[in-house]
Design a protein around this motif. Structure first.
Motif, mmCIF file in Angstrom:
data_model
loop_
_atom_site.group_PDB
_atom_site.id
_atom_site.type_symbol
_atom_site.label_atom_id
_atom_site.label_comp_id
_atom_site.label_asym_id
_atom_site.label_seq_id
_atom_site.Cartn_x
_atom_site.Cartn_y
_atom_site.Cartn_z
ATOM 1 N N VAL A 1 0.571 -1.276 0.106
ATOM 2 C CA VAL A 1 -0.109 0.003 -0.151
ATOM 3 C C VAL A 1 0.990 1.111 -0.005
ATOM 4 C CG1 VAL A 1 -1.969 1.241 1.001
ATOM 5 C CG2 VAL A 1 -1.702 -1.337 1.132
ATOM 6 N N GLU A 2 0.798 1.995 -1.069
ATOM 7 C CA GLU A 2 1.662 3.356 -1.233
ATOM 8 C C GLU A 2 0.496 4.334 -0.606
ATOM 9 O OE1 GLU A 2 3.255 6.006 -4.756
ATOM 10 O OE2 GLU A 2 3.311 3.832 -4.829
ATOM 11 N N ILE A 3 1.279 5.053 0.528
ATOM 12 C CA ILE A 3 0.790 6.326 1.177
ATOM 13 C C ILE A 3 1.573 7.371 1.012
ATOM 14 C CG2 ILE A 3 0.100 6.816 3.354
ATOM 15 C CD1 ILE A 3 0.105 4.114 4.354
ATOM 16 N N MET A 4 0.925 8.617 0.952
ATOM 17 C CA MET A 4 1.387 9.830 0.647
ATOM 18 C C MET A 4 2.448 10.416 1.597
ATOM 19 S SD MET A 4 -1.569 12.634 -0.655
ATOM 20 C CE MET A 4 -2.072 12.183 -2.344
ATOM 21 N N ARG B 1 6.351 12.598 1.077
ATOM 22 C CA ARG B 1 7.330 12.912 -0.055
ATOM 23 C C ARG B 1 8.656 12.664 0.691
ATOM 24 N NH1 ARG B 1 7.944 15.395 -4.770
ATOM 25 N NH2 ARG B 1 5.751 15.960 -4.767
ATOM 26 N N ASN B 2 8.860 13.734 1.857
ATOM 27 C CA ASN B 2 10.192 13.448 2.724
ATOM 28 C C ASN B 2 9.717 13.165 4.047
ATOM 29 O OD1 ASN B 2 11.564 14.263 0.379
ATOM 30 N ND2 ASN B 2 10.958 16.438 0.778
ATOM 31 N N ALA B 3 8.578 13.139 4.427
ATOM 32 C CA ALA B 3 8.049 13.024 5.748
ATOM 33 C C ALA B 3 7.197 11.634 5.852
ATOM 34 C CB ALA B 3 7.465 14.032 6.507
ATOM 35 N N GLY B 4 7.455 10.759 6.790
ATOM 36 C CA GLY B 4 6.522 9.698 6.862
ATOM 37 C C GLY B 4 5.273 9.520 7.773
ATOM 38 N N TRP B 5 5.098 10.597 8.327
ATOM 39 C CA TRP B 5 4.261 10.691 9.474
ATOM 40 C C TRP B 5 2.633 9.741 8.946
ATOM 41 C CZ3 TRP B 5 5.605 12.374 13.964
ATOM 42 C CH2 TRP B 5 6.827 13.267 13.788
ATOM 43 N N LEU B 6 2.102 10.144 7.582
ATOM 44 C CA LEU B 6 1.124 9.385 7.275
ATOM 45 C C LEU B 6 1.241 7.897 7.151
ATOM 46 C CD1 LEU B 6 -0.302 11.768 4.612
ATOM 47 C CD2 LEU B 6 -1.661 11.001 6.679
ATOM 48 N N THR B 7 2.306 7.565 6.456
ATOM 49 C CA THR B 7 2.732 6.090 6.529
ATOM 50 C C THR B 7 2.867 5.493 7.716
ATOM 51 O OG1 THR B 7 3.885 6.483 4.375
ATOM 52 C CG2 THR B 7 4.068 4.262 5.352
ATOM 53 N N ALA B 8 3.375 6.164 8.727
ATOM 54 C CA ALA B 8 3.551 5.560 10.039
ATOM 55 C C ALA B 8 2.125 5.514 10.824
ATOM 56 C CB ALA B 8 4.128 6.553 10.787
ATOM 57 N N SER C 1 5.774 4.661 1.939
ATOM 58 C CA SER C 1 5.456 5.922 1.736
ATOM 59 C C SER C 1 5.793 6.395 0.226
ATOM 60 C CB SER C 1 6.551 7.244 2.520
ATOM 61 O OG SER C 1 6.084 7.073 3.697
ATOM 62 N N GLU C 2 5.412 7.141 -0.395
ATOM 63 C CA GLU C 2 5.454 7.326 -1.895
ATOM 64 C C GLU C 2 6.779 7.940 -2.064
ATOM 65 O OE1 GLU C 2 2.595 10.357 -3.258
ATOM 66 O OE2 GLU C 2 3.292 11.716 -1.619
ATOM 67 N N GLY C 3 7.453 8.424 -1.009
ATOM 68 C CA GLY C 3 8.790 9.215 -1.198
ATOM 69 C C GLY C 3 9.958 8.447 -0.766
ATOM 70 N N ILE C 4 10.025 7.070 -0.709
ATOM 71 C CA ILE C 4 10.989 6.319 -0.428
ATOM 72 C C ILE C 4 12.048 6.470 -1.169
ATOM 73 C CG2 ILE C 4 9.828 4.690 1.095
ATOM 74 C CD1 ILE C 4 9.592 2.645 -0.963
ATOM 75 N N LYS C 5 13.320 6.524 -0.831
ATOM 76 C CA LYS C 5 14.541 6.598 -1.833
ATOM 77 C C LYS C 5 15.402 5.410 -1.492
ATOM 78 C CE LYS C 5 14.156 11.824 -2.377
ATOM 79 N NZ LYS C 5 14.967 12.836 -1.840
ATOM 80 N N SER D 1 5.823 3.801 -6.521
ATOM 81 C CA SER D 1 6.694 2.807 -5.982
ATOM 82 C C SER D 1 6.150 1.431 -5.291
ATOM 83 C CB SER D 1 6.914 3.640 -4.686
ATOM 84 O OG SER D 1 7.828 4.681 -4.785
ATOM 85 N N ALA D 2 4.821 1.385 -5.191
ATOM 86 C CA ALA D 2 4.313 0.019 -4.555
ATOM 87 C C ALA D 2 4.018 -0.605 -5.911
ATOM 88 C CB ALA D 2 2.955 0.358 -4.087
ATOM 89 N N LYS D 3 3.778 -0.262 -6.828
ATOM 90 C CA LYS D 3 3.649 -1.048 -8.180
ATOM 91 C C LYS D 3 4.961 -1.784 -8.544
ATOM 92 C CE LYS D 3 1.829 -0.818 -12.972
ATOM 93 N NZ LYS D 3 1.147 0.175 -14.062
#
Length: 407
Positions: A184-187, A189-196, A243-247, A275-277
């Motif tokens: 599951v890809e969650i919004m 970019r640079n901060a993972g609060w939502l994914t957490a 997170s959508e912004g993982i690098k 990223s999830a795909k």
């Protein structure tokens, strides 16, 4: 009182941004504002001469109640970056001419990091030119990445939606007697609060997600594949939040490892998705496991049917607090939330210099991210109070009723 009020909304929408708008409007009217104007599509719309008299649109307490429950930006939004004052004074002169023509004395902007940049520049220009207009920022962003404030209105409701949705995805994935992988890809970019927030799904009635990956830490694809293989060897399905912004280590977003069409907005932000795909396809090809990629995308931003009452109440309060502060003479400030108690949960409002907030990202502390691809109890305890209680939509003919400025 002397002069009129204008308010605008900017950046990505949320399920409670209009509650802040309602807080600004109601408090300004109660304190004697002659007119409360609304910018259509933020500062960009104002530059184009687009605005409305909100008293012609909001005619009753029922309208205010509907507005609080209406998701997304009632006035419309924009992603428009004001130039530097030293590079383009004409744009600022045009804005201030419009404000003077409308007899504006109080300017409120509801938004996130980039929106606070707008407040910073406008309040600085007012000082340079001797204008007496008061400029106040009203915090909003599901990303929860504004500095200084304990959290941002919009985050709690998005976190509530994510946690509830993850519980449902987990139930769906565990019905089969063979392993599957759902990513599951969650919004974020640079901060993972939502994914957490996906971690909140774990409870006495839910197994919870298996792995969580935030952009604050470098994403190691080989390590990721090894973890998936390890869990799959146990013969059970798994759900992973990313997170959508993982690098990866070289700085590329994971979604950039596959073919994609790149879009960059006015603030230089790349549009993130995929990223999830990419990871699901890699697992399927290399491990031969059935996979599914889910992008919550815009669903997580404006799910007003899953609004946190705590969130919508705080959103209204910060709007009202901004008006109170401006009417008492403050300018160049942002209303922030200060947590004064965890049990019982309690937050108060304060104001803080916009220069300490604009263009500064608040990320998840690394000590709240575990080495086994999850998050700590401290992070879960931080988020949990923000998702509490509900405010049901006003239902008409079986569906939520919204206030539409174009209706």
């Amino acid at each position: 009182m002397d002069g009129n009020v204008i308010v605008g909304q900017s950046g990505g929408p949320t399920s409670v941004i209009n509650s802040s708008l309602a807080g600004v409007y109601k408090t300004a009217i109660d304190r004697g504002a002659k007119k409360v104007y609304g910018m259509l599509h933020g500062i960009k719309g104002l530059l184009d001469g687009q605005y409305v008299d909100l008293s012609e649109k909001i005619n009753s307490t029922m309208d205010i109640d509907l507005l609080k429950r209406t998701p997304s930006s009632y006035l419309g939004s924009c992603r428009y970056k004001l130039p530097e004052i030293s590079e383009d004074r004409e744009t600022f002169d045009k804005i201030f001419k419009i404000l003077d023509d409308l007899d504006i004395k109080y300017f409120f902007y509801i938004g996130g990091n980039d929106s606070m940049d707008t407040i910073k520049k406008l309040s600085d220009y007012a000082i340079v030119t001797g204008s007496d207009i008061k400029f106040m920022g009203v915090p909003k962003t599901i990303d929860n990445d504004l500095a200084v404030t304990d959290h941002t209105p919009g985050f709690g409701s998005a976190a509530k939606f994510i946690a509830a949705t993850m519980k449902e995805i987990i139930r769906d994935g565990l019905v089969y007697d063979y392993p599957t992988v759902t990513i599951v890809e969650i919004m974020g970019r640079n901060a993972g609060w939502l994914t957490a927030a996906a971690a909140l799904a774990k409870s006495d009635d839910c197994e919870g997600v298996d792995l969580i990956y935030l952009p604050e830490k470098v994403f190691d694809i080989d390590h990721f594949m090894a973890r998936v293989k390890e869990i799959a060897a146990k013969g059970r399905s798994m759900v992973i939040a990313v997170s959508e912004g993982i690098k990866v280590a070289d700085g590329r977003y994971v979604f950039e490892l596959s073919e994609h069409v790149e879009f960059v907005d006015a603030f230089g932000h790349k549009q993130l998705a995929g990223s999830a795909k990419f990871l699901a396809n890699k697992i399927g090809a290399e491990l031969g496991i059935k996979t599914r990629a889910i992008e919550l995308s815009t669903l997580q931003r404006c799910a007003a049917h899953m609004t946190s009452r705590t969130d919508i109440t705080e959103a209204y309060n910060v709007g009202g607090a901004a008006v109170k502060a401006a009417f008492e003479g403050e300018t160049g400030k942002v209303v922030v939330l200060k947590r004064v108690s965890d049990d019982p949960y309690m937050c108060i409002t304060e104001t803080n210099d916009v220069h300490q907030i604009a263009n500064i990202e608040k990320k998840v502390p690394l000590e709240w991210i575990t080495d086994d691809d999850f998050v700590t109890d401290d992070l879960i305890h931080y988020i949990r109070p923000l998702i509490q209680a509900e405010l049901s939509p006003i239902m008409v003919d079986g569906l939520p009723r919204h206030l539409n400025i174009n209706a």
